[in-house]
Each structure stands twice: as C-alpha cells, then as structure tokens.
Write a protein that holds these residues in place. Structure first.
Motif, PDB file in Angstrom:
ATOM      1  N   ASP A   9      37.536  48.611  58.544  1.00 20.09           N
ATOM      2  CA  ASP A   9      37.650  49.810  57.719  1.00 20.09           C
ATOM      3  C   ASP A   9      37.927  49.445  56.265  1.00 20.09           C
ATOM      4  O   ASP A   9      37.339  50.023  55.339  1.00 20.09           O
ATOM      5  CB  ASP A   9      38.767  50.712  58.250  1.00 20.09           C
ATOM      6  N   LEU A  10      38.816  48.479  56.048  1.00 20.55           N
ATOM      7  CA  LEU A  10      39.115  48.058  54.676  1.00 20.55           C
ATOM      8  C   LEU A  10      37.897  47.407  54.030  1.00 20.55           C
ATOM      9  O   LEU A  10      37.613  47.631  52.847  1.00 20.55           O
ATOM     10  CB  LEU A  10      40.306  47.093  54.672  1.00 20.55           C
ATOM     11  N   LEU A  11      37.159  46.621  54.783  1.00 24.53           N
ATOM     12  CA  LEU A  11      35.948  45.997  54.245  1.00 24.53           C
ATOM     13  C   LEU A  11      34.948  47.058  53.790  1.00 24.53           C
ATOM     14  O   LEU A  11      34.340  46.929  52.722  1.00 24.53           O
ATOM     15  CB  LEU A  11      35.303  45.095  55.298  1.00 24.53           C
ATOM     16  N   ARG A  12      34.784  48.097  54.586  1.00 24.47           N
ATOM     17  CA  ARG A  12      33.846  49.161  54.210  1.00 24.47           C
ATOM     18  C   ARG A  12      34.285  49.842  52.914  1.00 24.47           C
ATOM     19  O   ARG A  12      33.454  50.187  52.058  1.00 24.47           O
ATOM     20  CB  ARG A  12      33.739  50.189  55.339  1.00 24.47           C
ATOM     21  N   ARG A  13      35.576  50.028  52.746  1.00 24.36           N
ATOM     22  CA  ARG A  13      36.070  50.681  51.533  1.00 24.36           C
ATOM     23  C   ARG A  13      35.942  49.758  50.326  1.00 24.36           C
ATOM     24  O   ARG A  13      35.658  50.201  49.209  1.00 24.36           O
ATOM     25  CB  ARG A  13      37.525  51.116  51.734  1.00 24.36           C
ATOM     26  N   LEU A  14      36.128  48.461  50.535  1.00 30.39           N
ATOM     27  CA  LEU A  14      36.004  47.510  49.431  1.00 30.39           C
ATOM     28  C   LEU A  14      34.566  47.389  48.940  1.00 30.39           C
ATOM     29  O   LEU A  14      34.330  47.057  47.768  1.00 30.39           O
ATOM     30  CB  LEU A  14      36.516  46.129  49.863  1.00 30.39           C
ATOM     31  N   GLU A  15      33.602  47.649  49.817  1.00 25.76           N
ATOM     32  CA  GLU A  15      32.200  47.563  49.425  1.00 25.76           C
ATOM     33  C   GLU A  15      31.844  48.536  48.301  1.00 25.76           C
ATOM     34  O   GLU A  15      30.853  48.354  47.596  1.00 25.76           O
ATOM     35  CB  GLU A  15      31.302  47.839  50.634  1.00 25.76           C
ATOM     36  N   PHE A  17      33.587  49.038  45.635  1.00 28.67           N
ATOM     37  CA  PHE A  17      34.178  48.621  44.372  1.00 28.67           C
ATOM     38  C   PHE A  17      33.344  47.557  43.683  1.00 28.67           C
ATOM     39  O   PHE A  17      32.562  46.837  44.296  1.00 28.67           O
ATOM     40  CB  PHE A  17      35.590  48.076  44.591  1.00 28.67           C
ATOM     41  N   GLN A  18      33.570  47.445  42.376  1.00 22.76           N
ATOM     42  CA  GLN A  18      33.035  46.341  41.584  1.00 22.76           C
ATOM     43  C   GLN A  18      34.115  45.882  40.629  1.00 22.76           C
ATOM     44  O   GLN A  18      34.826  46.693  40.031  1.00 22.76           O
ATOM     45  CB  GLN A  18      31.788  46.747  40.795  1.00 22.76           C
ATOM     46  N   LEU A  19      34.252  44.565  40.496  1.00 23.05           N
ATOM     47  CA  LEU A  19      35.239  44.022  39.565  1.00 23.05           C
ATOM     48  C   LEU A  19      34.886  44.427  38.146  1.00 23.05           C
ATOM     49  O   LEU A  19      33.724  44.395  37.740  1.00 23.05           O
ATOM     50  CB  LEU A  19      35.285  42.496  39.684  1.00 23.05           C
ATOM     51  N   LEU A  20      35.908  44.804  37.389  1.00 22.66           N
ATOM     52  CA  LEU A  20      35.707  45.213  36.003  1.00 22.66           C
ATOM     53  C   LEU A  20      36.130  44.073  35.089  1.00 22.66           C
ATOM     54  O   LEU A  20      37.261  43.599  35.164  1.00 22.66           O
ATOM     55  CB  LEU A  20      36.531  46.469  35.686  1.00 22.66           C
ATOM     56  N   ALA A 115      33.717  40.540  44.887  1.00 19.74           N
ATOM     57  CA  ALA A 115      32.919  39.741  43.957  1.00 19.74           C
ATOM     58  C   ALA A 115      31.592  39.326  44.590  1.00 19.74           C
ATOM     59  O   ALA A 115      30.535  39.398  43.944  1.00 19.74           O
ATOM     60  CB  ALA A 115      33.704  38.509  43.518  1.00 19.74           C
ATOM     61  N   LEU A 116      31.613  38.895  45.841  1.00 17.01           N
ATOM     62  CA  LEU A 116      30.394  38.450  46.501  1.00 17.01           C
ATOM     63  C   LEU A 116      29.418  39.610  46.707  1.00 17.01           C
ATOM     64  O   LEU A 116      28.208  39.438  46.579  1.00 17.01           O
ATOM     65  CB  LEU A 116      30.727  37.794  47.843  1.00 17.01           C
ATOM     66  N   CYS A 117      29.949  40.778  47.028  1.00 17.33           N
ATOM     67  CA  CYS A 117      29.086  41.954  47.167  1.00 17.33           C
ATOM     68  C   CYS A 117      28.440  42.326  45.831  1.00 17.33           C
ATOM     69  O   CYS A 117      27.370  42.949  45.805  1.00 17.33           O
ATOM     70  CB  CYS A 117      29.888  43.143  47.715  1.00 17.33           C
ATOM     71  N   GLY A 118      29.088  41.969  44.733  1.00 21.31           N
ATOM     72  CA  GLY A 118      28.545  42.230  43.402  1.00 21.31           C
ATOM     73  C   GLY A 118      27.748  41.077  42.844  1.00 21.31           C
ATOM     74  O   GLY A 118      27.432  41.051  41.651  1.00 21.31           O
ATOM     75  N   PHE A 119      27.421  40.074  43.697  1.00 26.56           N
ATOM     76  CA  PHE A 119      26.622  38.915  43.300  1.00 26.56           C
ATOM     77  C   PHE A 119      27.295  38.090  42.211  1.00 26.56           C
ATOM     78  O   PHE A 119      26.619  37.468  41.380  1.00 26.56           O
ATOM     79  CB  PHE A 119      25.212  39.345  42.865  1.00 26.56           C
ATOM     80  N   ASP A 120      28.625  38.082  42.200  1.00 22.31           N
ATOM     81  CA  ASP A 120      29.359  37.196  41.307  1.00 22.31           C
ATOM     82  C   ASP A 120      29.673  35.899  42.046  1.00 22.31           C
ATOM     83  O   ASP A 120      29.684  35.851  43.277  1.00 22.31           O
ATOM     84  CB  ASP A 120      30.661  37.859  40.842  1.00 22.31           C
ATOM     85  N   ARG A 155      28.529  32.208  46.584  1.00 27.63           N
ATOM     86  CA  ARG A 155      27.807  33.306  45.949  1.00 27.63           C
ATOM     87  C   ARG A 155      26.960  34.033  46.981  1.00 27.63           C
ATOM     88  O   ARG A 155      26.411  33.421  47.881  1.00 27.63           O
ATOM     89  CB  ARG A 155      26.917  32.797  44.815  1.00 27.63           C
ATOM     90  N   GLY A 156      26.875  35.347  46.848  1.00 29.59           N
ATOM     91  CA  GLY A 156      25.999  36.138  47.690  1.00 29.59           C
ATOM     92  C   GLY A 156      26.711  36.774  48.867  1.00 29.59           C
ATOM     93  O   GLY A 156      27.586  36.164  49.495  1.00 29.59           O
TER      94      GLY A 156
END
Length: 309
Positions: A9-15, A17-20, A115-120, A155-156
């Motif tokens: 559940d936490l992973l789904r919620r974190l998806e 977000f994007q780091l600012l 970060a990885l979900c945002g390709f950082d 990455r990725g």
C-alpha cells in the motif's frame, strides 16, 4: 524482500510522488528533469541567431517573417537527478526496538523507490565499510560487499526489486566516521544532486565538517536524525554500567528517576543544535523515533517540507 521494507500500500502511494529539486539537474545522462543544457525536448528555452551548420528544422520562420533574420529555437534538455543516500550502518544504529537501522533502511527504500520511478539515478552509500578480513561468516561478508557495490549506481523502475533486496542484505556494525563518509561522498560525486543523510548523528567527532562538504559541493541536502525510543525516554534506572556499542568503552553511572528531566533536556539541546545548524545552511532537517510509522515521516513530514510532491 520488498514488502519486508515497505508495504504494498505504501509503495502504491509513493508511486504518485516525484522528488523536488530546488536546483536544476546538471547530470550528463538523459532523464526527466529540466536542466540548463540545451537540447531537443519539448520545453522551449530561448532563441539565438542562426549560424552556419545549424539544423534548419529548428529555425523560427515566424521571426524570420517579422525581422528578416534567421533565429534558432533552443530547448531545455531533460536530465536525471543524481540522488545519493548516505546510510549510517554503524553499530550504534542497531540500538532500540525497533532498531534505528531498520527504520533508516525503510526511509532509504522509500526515497530510492520514488527516485527510480522518476528515472533518477540512485546511489546508496552505507558507512562504515565492512572489515577487510572478516574471519566470521565469510560468505555473508562477501554477499554484503556485493550488495553494497550494486547499490552504488541504480537506475530505472525495473531495478527496484533488486534495489530492495540489496538494501535488505545490509547489516550494521563497526564505528562510524560520519564526517569522513560525507566528505568522501561529496568528492566522489561526478555531479551534485540530492543528498539524503540517515543517521543518529551520535558521532563524538561531530557532523559539521561532513555536512559542510556536501553543501559546499552544491548538493541539496535532506537530513533525517533517527533516535530510539529508549534514547529519548530511558526506562532503566539505578546503578548502571553503560557500554559504548562502537568503541566498547564502559562507564558506570547512577541514573535515578529524578534525573530524567535533566537527561531529556540534554537530548533536546543536542537535537536543537543540529536543527539550527541545518537551518542556517539551507539543509532540510527531520527527526524521527525508530518506532515512528514510516507513513508519518514519508507521507506527511517530507511532503509538507516539499521534499517531494
């Protein structure tokens, strides 16, 4: 392995977000961050006068019609944000129930996942290093060294499962040198980006030199100080023999209930000094007990401070 660190559940919620990043990405690798580099993305940046050899596809014919001069459109190229996570893996982080190290790994997993979900690009730097010639459990030591090596550059989104597995393989032992770990990490980085420091900051040598090195290198620094419930409110009283978990040094003390208020004030003073040091240098400071629900820090405090959105 993944759900040992973070719940589905936490992973789904974190998806979501994007780091600012307060500073634009300067990495040379392609990503999804706006940067000052000029390229061929869809983000328009500026014009410049045409020069021989420029691609005709980027000429602005509307300007040519008005000014009778050739101009080339410039676009902001998208770059990745380098994210370096400094993870205190010293013996003192094994203290507490739950252990401070377990909470720190959860935070590292969450920030790394976003970060990885945002390709950082993510680098986890545990410190200190494991002993060079471990005589006990050599296979385990080899596995941990392999995990540490794999965490140096990830990455990725497809890398997240292995990322979680390698984080789970880390152990905490030895005596930390916080300043040296942060200084070395700042010098080794090819580009400055986001630096997250996860530690109890209970290093007798302090933290000033290391944090100053990160800020001076140009990193945007976020810091989470993790303390155990027993460190914040001790439950043992009487004549005690205290043993430093990292150095083995012993000290006998008499700790009565009447000293609790004085002890807690000392802890609060230590926390406040670190908070003020960070605020004076533009470092985002957070504190959490190791028994804090990860959602409290990740979904509330970090979001309110605009670490991510």
């Amino acid at each position: 392995m993944a759900d040992a660190l973070l719940t589905p559940d936490l992973l789904r919620r974190l998806e979501q977000f994007q780091l600012l990043a307060t500073r634009r990405a300067k990495s040379s690798s392609k990503g999804e961050r706006r940067s000052r580099a000029r390229g061929h993305s869809v983000e328009f940046a500026d014009f410049r006068a045409y020069s021989h050899g420029d691609d005709f596809r980027y000429l602005d014919w509307n300007l040519y019609g008005r000014l009778d001069r050739l101009f080339v459109k410039l676009y902001e190229e998208e770059r990745e944000l380098p994210v370096r996570i400094f993870l205190d893996a010293s013996e003192s982080m094994t203290f507490g129930e739950p252990r401070k190290f377990d909470f720190a790994r959860q935070v590292a997993a969450a920030v790394g996942y976003v970060a990885l979900c945002g390709f950082d690009r993510v680098s986890v730097i545990p410190f200190p290093n494991p002993p060079e010639n471990a005589q006990t459990e050599p296979a385990k030591t080899i596995m941990e060294r392999a995990a540490r090596g794999a965490l140096r550059s990830v990455r990725g989104r497809k890398s997240t499962l292995m990322f979680f597995q390698n984080l789970s393989a880390l152990t905490a032992s030895g005596s930390a040198n916080l300043n040296e770990a942060l200084r070395r990490g700042a010098l080794e980085a090819r580009q400055a980006g986001l630096a997250l420091v996860l530690s109890d900051f209970l290093d007798p040598a302090g933290y000033e030199a290391g944090l100053t090195a990160l800020v001076g290198r140009g990193f945007q620094v976020d810091l989470v100080q993790i303390l155990a419930p027993e460190e914040l409110t001790p439950t043992s009283f009487g004549d005690l023999r205290l043993v430093d978990s990292e150095t083995g040094a012993m000290q006998e003390v008499t700790f009565g209930r009447y000293r609790m208020k004085s002890y807690q004030q000392t802890v609060q003073n230590f926390v406040q000094r670190l908070r003020e040091y960070c605020q004076a240098r533009g470092i985002n400071y957070f504190t959490a007990s190791s028994n804090t629900a990860p959602e409290e820090l990740l979904l509330k405090q970090l979001r309110q401070a605009e670490v991510w959105a």
